[in-house]
Design a protein around this motif. Structure first.
Motif, PDB file in Angstrom:
ATOM      1  N   GLY A  83      25.054  69.252   1.669  1.00 43.01           N
ATOM      2  CA  GLY A  83      25.749  67.938   1.610  1.00 43.01           C
ATOM      3  C   GLY A  83      25.344  66.935   2.539  1.00 43.01           C
ATOM      4  N   MET A  84      24.129  67.128   3.148  1.00 43.18           N
ATOM      5  CA  MET A  84      23.853  66.051   4.058  1.00 43.18           C
ATOM      6  C   MET A  84      23.689  64.864   3.280  1.00 43.18           C
ATOM      7  SD  MET A  84      20.284  65.737   6.679  1.00 43.18           S
ATOM      8  CE  MET A  84      19.378  65.327   5.313  1.00 43.18           C
ATOM      9  N   ARG A  85      24.320  63.786   3.946  1.00 42.58           N
ATOM     10  CA  ARG A  85      24.252  62.443   3.330  1.00 42.58           C
ATOM     11  C   ARG A  85      24.100  61.295   4.471  1.00 42.58           C
ATOM     12  NH1 ARG A  85      23.433  65.268  -0.348  1.00 42.58           N
ATOM     13  NH2 ARG A  85      24.498  65.256  -2.327  1.00 42.58           N
ATOM     14  N   PRO A  86      23.097  61.256   4.943  1.00 40.90           N
ATOM     15  CA  PRO A  86      22.771  60.489   6.446  1.00 40.90           C
ATOM     16  C   PRO A  86      22.951  59.070   6.153  1.00 40.90           C
ATOM     17  CG  PRO A  86      20.615  61.176   5.248  1.00 40.90           C
ATOM     18  CD  PRO A  86      21.649  61.912   4.720  1.00 40.90           C
ATOM     19  N   ASP A  87      23.527  58.095   7.140  1.00 37.91           N
ATOM     20  CA  ASP A  87      23.481  56.857   7.308  1.00 37.91           C
ATOM     21  C   ASP A  87      22.477  56.279   7.826  1.00 37.91           C
ATOM     22  OD1 ASP A  87      26.421  56.778   6.079  1.00 37.91           O
ATOM     23  OD2 ASP A  87      26.555  58.082   7.631  1.00 37.91           O
ATOM     24  N   VAL A  88      21.790  56.928   8.835  1.00 37.11           N
ATOM     25  CA  VAL A  88      20.817  56.690   9.824  1.00 37.11           C
ATOM     26  C   VAL A  88      19.811  57.576   9.833  1.00 37.11           C
ATOM     27  CG1 VAL A  88      20.344  56.106  12.265  1.00 37.11           C
ATOM     28  CG2 VAL A  88      22.494  55.370  11.201  1.00 37.11           C
ATOM     29  N   CYS A  89      18.430  57.194   9.983  1.00 38.54           N
ATOM     30  CA  CYS A  89      17.339  58.124  10.175  1.00 38.54           C
ATOM     31  C   CYS A  89      16.482  57.894  11.645  1.00 38.54           C
ATOM     32  CB  CYS A  89      16.448  57.845   8.809  1.00 38.54           C
ATOM     33  SG  CYS A  89      14.885  58.930   8.710  1.00 38.54           S
ATOM     34  N   ALA A  90      15.839  58.649  11.902  1.00 36.43           N
ATOM     35  CA  ALA A  90      15.128  58.825  13.163  1.00 36.43           C
ATOM     36  C   ALA A  90      14.050  59.605  13.009  1.00 36.43           C
ATOM     37  CB  ALA A  90      15.847  58.959  14.361  1.00 36.43           C
ATOM     38  N   GLY A  91      12.593  59.209  13.549  1.00 35.53           N
ATOM     39  CA  GLY A  91      11.673  60.252  13.587  1.00 35.53           C
ATOM     40  C   GLY A  91      11.134  59.982  14.712  1.00 35.53           C
ATOM     41  N   VAL A  92      10.798  61.406  15.561  1.00 35.29           N
ATOM     42  CA  VAL A  92      10.434  61.333  16.914  1.00 35.29           C
ATOM     43  C   VAL A  92       8.907  61.540  16.941  1.00 35.29           C
ATOM     44  CG1 VAL A  92      10.612  62.040  19.328  1.00 35.29           C
ATOM     45  CG2 VAL A  92      12.688  62.010  17.747  1.00 35.29           C
ATOM     46  N   SER A  93       7.925  60.628  17.214  1.00 34.73           N
ATOM     47  CA  SER A  93       6.426  60.822  17.439  1.00 34.73           C
ATOM     48  C   SER A  93       6.084  61.356  15.970  1.00 34.73           C
ATOM     49  CB  SER A  93       6.239  61.984  18.381  1.00 34.73           C
ATOM     50  OG  SER A  93       4.986  62.149  18.574  1.00 34.73           O
ATOM     51  N   PHE A  94       5.377  62.533  15.813  1.00 39.78           N
ATOM     52  CA  PHE A  94       5.101  62.655  14.453  1.00 39.78           C
ATOM     53  C   PHE A  94       6.001  62.550  13.424  1.00 39.78           C
ATOM     54  CE2 PHE A  94       3.762  65.614  10.954  1.00 39.78           C
ATOM     55  CZ  PHE A  94       2.534  65.337  10.845  1.00 39.78           C
ATOM     56  N   GLY A  95       7.371  62.867  13.729  1.00 34.06           N
ATOM     57  CA  GLY A  95       8.390  62.868  12.853  1.00 34.06           C
ATOM     58  C   GLY A  95       8.654  61.464  12.184  1.00 34.06           C
ATOM     59  N   GLN A  96       7.759  60.567  12.718  1.00 30.35           N
ATOM     60  CA  GLN A  96       8.025  59.094  11.974  1.00 30.35           C
ATOM     61  C   GLN A  96       7.281  59.338  10.604  1.00 30.35           C
ATOM     62  OE1 GLN A  96       6.120  56.147  14.245  1.00 30.35           O
ATOM     63  NE2 GLN A  96       7.926  56.199  15.918  1.00 30.35           N
TER      64      GLN A  96
END
Length: 318
Positions: A83-96
């Motif tokens: 049930g993850m329903r994120p309001d915000v996203c972030a990617g670090v380095s390659f995670g972008q």
């Protein structure tokens, strides 16, 4: 930060050492990973899983593709099963790259193509440029003494760049490999520890030519849109909400240092109380500045196949 805050952020971690022994079972058995792999294989015209198994050394093109797939598959599982329903996203380095796909700034097939093309671009660049440079991570170093060490190195005319600040006393430094042993000894003398060395190096202003090459040869072929969720930049914690800002953030990864504490501060200001870290990660979900501020749910290839919520859950300090 208290646990009463309701907002959730999904975080796609940076890429550490990633091999088939650690992630193969997840990629083979997880239905979300299999679905992502099928789409990637169709785009590329070859089996990512087979090439990752046969040739997937750390940071290779095939390891990067498999890491991308595993990160997004972990997010798919977190959404569908827990049930993850994120309001915000972030990617670090390659995670972008995973963040770009997750937020719809690029569709998944384009992110797959871009990942493969950027991996080749970087490999070709570092085959002839900055061939002796590595990025080395150190931790538990006293801040003032470490910064004094860097000033001493600078005064001696030694080139280096801080490529990342991950937590108090935790840094990534790019420097010539012939100077690495002396640097490691100096860090040890301060009471600090060495973690790992990255080849090729990352996140330094000296790699501006790589940024320009990637922009001209790869990014020019893709239309990057606005993200459907606010995205927190790993360079300074700024909130990315437009197509232009998203494109700039993706390019910044080549020649700007990553600053996780700035990202944490930004997410706190946005009212985030829970982080879902989706993808192979042995670091970001455990950092002190992370667990002090958030409840953390980690979904990764090591735990995702368990029948109950696979969290490494840490209660944030009140």
């Amino acid at each position: 930060m208290t646990q009463t805050q309701a907002r959730t952020a999904v975080v796609f971690p940076g890429m550490g050492r990633f091999d088939f022994a650690g992630a193969g079972r997840f990629l083979v058995l997880d239905p979300y990973a299999r679905a992502r792999l099928a789409s990637a294989d169709e785009v590329l015209g070859f089996s990512v899983l087979e090439r990752f198994h046969d040739e997937g050394a750390d940071y290779s093109e095939y390891a990067q593709l498999a890491f991308l797939v595993s990160s997004l598959a972990a997010a798919d599982r977190a959404e569908d099963r827990w049930g993850m329903r994120p309001d915000v996203c972030a990617g670090v380095s390659f995670g972008q790259k995973a963040a770009a796909a997750y937020t719809g700034a690029l569709d998944f097939p384009d992110v797959v193509r871009m990942t493969a093309e950027l991996a080749r671009c970087e490999k070709e660049f570092f085959a002839t440029e900055h061939t002796d440079v590595v990025t080395h991570a150190v931790y538990r170093v006293p801040d003032e003494e470490f910064r004094a060490l860097l000033e001493t190195m600078r005064a001696r005319g030694e080139w280096f760049e801080v490529s990342g600040e991950l937590d108090r006393g935790f840094f990534m430094v790019s420097l010539p490999e012939p100077r690495l042993d002396a640097f490691v000894r100096a860090v040890r003398d301060l009471g600090g520890y060495s973690m790992y060395t990255m080849r090729p190096p990352v996140h330094a202003a000296a790699f501006g030519a790589l940024r320009r090459r990637a922009e001209a040869e790869v990014f020019a072929r893709y239309r990057i849109g606005a993200p459907r969720l606010p995205v927190v930049s790993d360079a300074d914690g700024s909130v990315v909400e437009t197509a232009e800002a998203m494109r700039t953030m993706l390019l910044d990864t080549f020649d700007r240092a990553i600053r996780w504490p700035d990202m944490v501060a930004s997410m706190v200001e946005l009212g985030v109380g829970t982080l879902c870290v989706t993808g192979a990660d042995d670091m970001f979900h455990r950092l002190n500045c992370t667990v002090r501020n958030f409840d953390v749910l980690a979904v990764n290839p090591k735990n995702a196949l368990r029948p109950k919520p696979p969290a490494v859950r840490v209660r944030a300090a009140a």
